[in-house]
Design an enzyme around this catalytic site. Structure first.
Site, PDB file in Angstrom:
ATOM      1  N   ASP A 199    -117.193 -95.765 -15.797  1.00 36.73           N
ATOM      2  CA  ASP A 199    -116.069 -95.874 -16.901  1.00 36.73           C
ATOM      3  C   ASP A 199    -115.610 -97.381 -15.780  1.00 36.73           C
ATOM      4  O   ASP A 199    -114.860 -97.611 -14.861  1.00 36.73           O
ATOM      5  CB  ASP A 199    -115.557 -94.993 -16.589  1.00 36.73           C
ATOM      6  CG  ASP A 199    -114.357 -95.218 -17.393  1.00 36.73           C
ATOM      7  OD1 ASP A 199    -114.499 -95.218 -19.045  1.00 36.73           O
ATOM      8  OD2 ASP A 199    -113.139 -95.223 -16.908  1.00 36.73           O
ATOM      9  N   GLU A 265    -119.816-100.238 -17.910  1.00 34.11           N
ATOM     10  CA  GLU A 265    -118.799-100.405 -18.605  1.00 34.11           C
ATOM     11  C   GLU A 265    -118.557-101.350 -18.433  1.00 34.11           C
ATOM     12  O   GLU A 265    -117.120-101.570 -17.884  1.00 34.11           O
ATOM     13  CB  GLU A 265    -118.189 -99.340 -19.040  1.00 34.11           C
ATOM     14  CG  GLU A 265    -117.116 -99.280 -20.386  1.00 34.11           C
ATOM     15  CD  GLU A 265    -115.855 -99.060 -20.661  1.00 34.11           C
ATOM     16  OE1 GLU A 265    -115.252 -99.261 -21.713  1.00 34.11           O
ATOM     17  OE2 GLU A 265    -115.501 -98.399 -19.537  1.00 34.11           O
TER      18      GLU A 265
END
Ligand code: NOJ
Length: 573
Positions: A199, A265
């Site tokens: 993330d 990401e």
């Protein structure tokens, strides 16, 4: 030789909205497990499951209170283990979501950090004294609205949070944080997960001096939504800082013995900046967010995707949609026309080096769910009334006709959307060759038969301008996308002996004189005369046991697209 994730087809599962096995209206791990055969049958190779860890759910799981367990709302660790076993039995890899930039404010580390300036875990988080006027230490803002700093009365300092105050940023200058995450990764890889999606992988490190971010030149934010305000700064000091890739170099040592993938990401749009994360021994792979941003515009698609391929090649993952952005079908016009374009665009993504990713429901041709404002669940819209949140892309899956659409027997945590109907469900589409589901399945099946699309063969861009975008792989396969310019079908001359391996629609025609007729909003995959072709049956037999090099050797011996044969000619099934 390509690693398993290069050329793989990924599928993002938003756990809350995928399949509810208990009737409480919330998707869960046993629900995912039940649907694994559907995914294997669809032809994806890997699933990425969004966070299922214990969490107060302030940001729907991206606020983790325990990195090593499962939230009871989603099941138990044993459910996850069973899911991983079943997935592996079906030939699917399992990627989980690691959230290392921030934890929940309910994580024991943060609770301890609040107990005093000399608390054991104080330095696990980013603390600063107030500015001379008592305000926040600098001008950084949160993605979700307001300053990126919250004052803690009891200890007299601010803590930093790039997202909600309930998501305090971890301090990656603290060696014990590094060690903790090495241990977390190692535990999950030992439990059998095949990789992590990281993330906000570009956000972990901050400027050592915590300098203010400059304001961008221009008119400033168009409104007071968090997205506009965040976007009005040059994030020179809070994002994409030097040193962040060193963290992933370290993690590689943990991942490599398990053949596990580190998939970032990395929300960095500039190709060269993104490439920095993937070079050498940094991340194994990273999402290209350009693929989620481009409009339905041939020049934009061609130049943006090409620049990323040229900078990063097979290390990229290409999302069609995600749980954070409008669905491709919505972006490209909405409704059935948007869905048709989304399938054509996904066909093109399947032609690029790297890993195309579907988001749940993309295979059904879904656009965003139409929701009333009072349905808002996303913290972005709950905290900032009127701000556009991410709920419309997170509406639950449509499995079967009926009140709960086969997603739940109860009340779904988020409505399905006023625009949903039975014809969009997976069961209604199953077996209908013209449906989005079957055409996506066919696309993925065809892609597997053309090794040039999956083995990292180099990409070239044979058409420089106009409404048709084209990528060629290793001189073997040509993938064409007609973005449309109101000029009607394009006619393209193909080398003699080419065959039409796949088309998104039966109105795509390959004529006997090797001319391809490609209507607007359609895509096609062409096997050029020298293409290696592996038949589906051969692939099934050998894929389980053979390496890619062995597969390629076999492919070279089997029948290639023959000039007079009818194999592959004609439109889509
Ligand atoms: C990116 C995730 O995809 C998004 O859903 C989340 O809100 C933020 N990171 C914060 O973790």
């Amino acid at each position: 030789m390509p690693r398993w994730w290069q050329g793989t087809v990924g599928y993002e599962i938003y756990v809350r909205s995928f399949a509810d096995s208990t009737g409480n209206g919330l998707g869960d791990l046993p629900g995912i497990r039940e649907k694994l055969p559907y995914l294997a049958d669809l032809g994806v190779d890997a699933v990425w499951i969004t966070p299922f860890f214990p969490s107060p759910q302030a940001d729907h799981g991206y606020d983790v209170a325990d990195y090593l367990d499962v939230d009871p709302a989603y099941g138990a660790l044993t459910d996850l283990e069973a899911l991983i076993d079943d997935a592996h039995g079906l030939g699917l890899k399992v990627i989980i979501d690691l959230v290392p930039n921030h934890s929940s404010d309910q994580h024991p580390w943060f609770k301890d950090a609040l107990t005093g300036r000399d608390a054991e875990h104080r330095d696990f988080y980013v603390w600063k004294d107030p500015a001379p006027d008592g305000g926040p230490p600098n001008n950084w803002v949160s993605h979700f609205g307001g300053p990126a700093w919250t004052f803690h009365e009891a200890t007299g300092q601010y803590y930093m949070h790039l997202f909600l105050p309930e998501q305090p940023d971890l301090n990656w200058t603290e060696p014990r944080v590094h060690q903790a995450f090495r241990d977390i990764l190692s535990t999950w890889f030992s439990r059998g997960v095949d990789g992590v999606r990281i993330d906000v992988a570009h956000s972990l490190v901050e400027d050592a001096q915590f300098r203010d971010n400059p304001k961008l030149d221009g008119p400033g934010p168009a409104d007071d939504s968090p997205q506009e305000i965040f976007g009005s700064f040059d994030h020179a000091h809070d994002l994409d800082q030097p040193g962040v890739v060193d963290i992933y170099r370290d993690w590689r040592e943990v991942a490599e013995p398990h053949e596990a993938v580190l998939l970032g990401e990395v929300y960095v749009l500039e190709p060269e900046k993104l490439a920095r994360y993937l070079q050498g021994d940094g991340l194994h792979a990273g999402f290209s967010f350009e693929s989620l941003k481009v409009e339905w515009d041939a020049e934009e698609i061609r130049s943006a995707l090409r620049a990323h391929v040229e900078a990063s090649g097979a290390g990229l993952a290409w999302p069609l949609s995600s749980h954070d952005d409008p669905r491709a079908a919505t972006r490209f016009g909405g409704g059935e026309p948007g869905a048709e374009r989304a399938l054509a665009y996904f066909t093109f993504l399947c032609g690029l080096p790297g890993a195309p990713f579907l988001y749940q429901g993309d295979e059904l041709g879904l656009d965003d769910g139409e929701l009333d404002d009072d349905a808002a669940q996303d913290p972005i819209s709950r905290r900032n009334p009127g701000a556009k949140g991410r709920d419309p892309v997170r509406t639950p899956m449509l499995w079967e006709p009926g009140p709960g659409f086969g997603f739940t027997t109860g009340e779904p945590w988020l409505p399905f959307g006023a625009n949903r109907h039975e014809g969009q469900t997976a069961s209604a589409q199953q077996g209908d060759p013209g449906s989005h589901l079957e055409r996506t399945r066919e696309l993925l099946a065809v892609r597997r038969t053309l090794p040039a699309l999956t083995d990292g063969s180099p990409a070239s861009w044979p058409i420089d301008e106009g409404a048709v975008v084209a990528v060629e792989r290793g001189g073997e396969v040509l993938v064409l996308l007609h973005v449309g310019d109101d000029g009607g079908p394009a006619e393209l001359e193909l080398p003699e002996g080419s065959s039409l391996a796949y088309a998104t629609h039966p109105d795509v025609l390959l004529l006997d004189d090797d001319r391809l007729v490609l209507p607007e909003d359609r895509a096609a995959i062409i096997a050029l005369p020298d293409a290696r072709v592996v038949t589906a049956a051969e692939e099934d037999e050998v894929a389980a046991d053979l390496t890619q090099a062995q597969l390629d050797a076999i492919a070279a011996e089997v029948d290639v697209a023959s000039p007079d044969g009818d194999g592959g000619r004609g439109g889509a099934a």
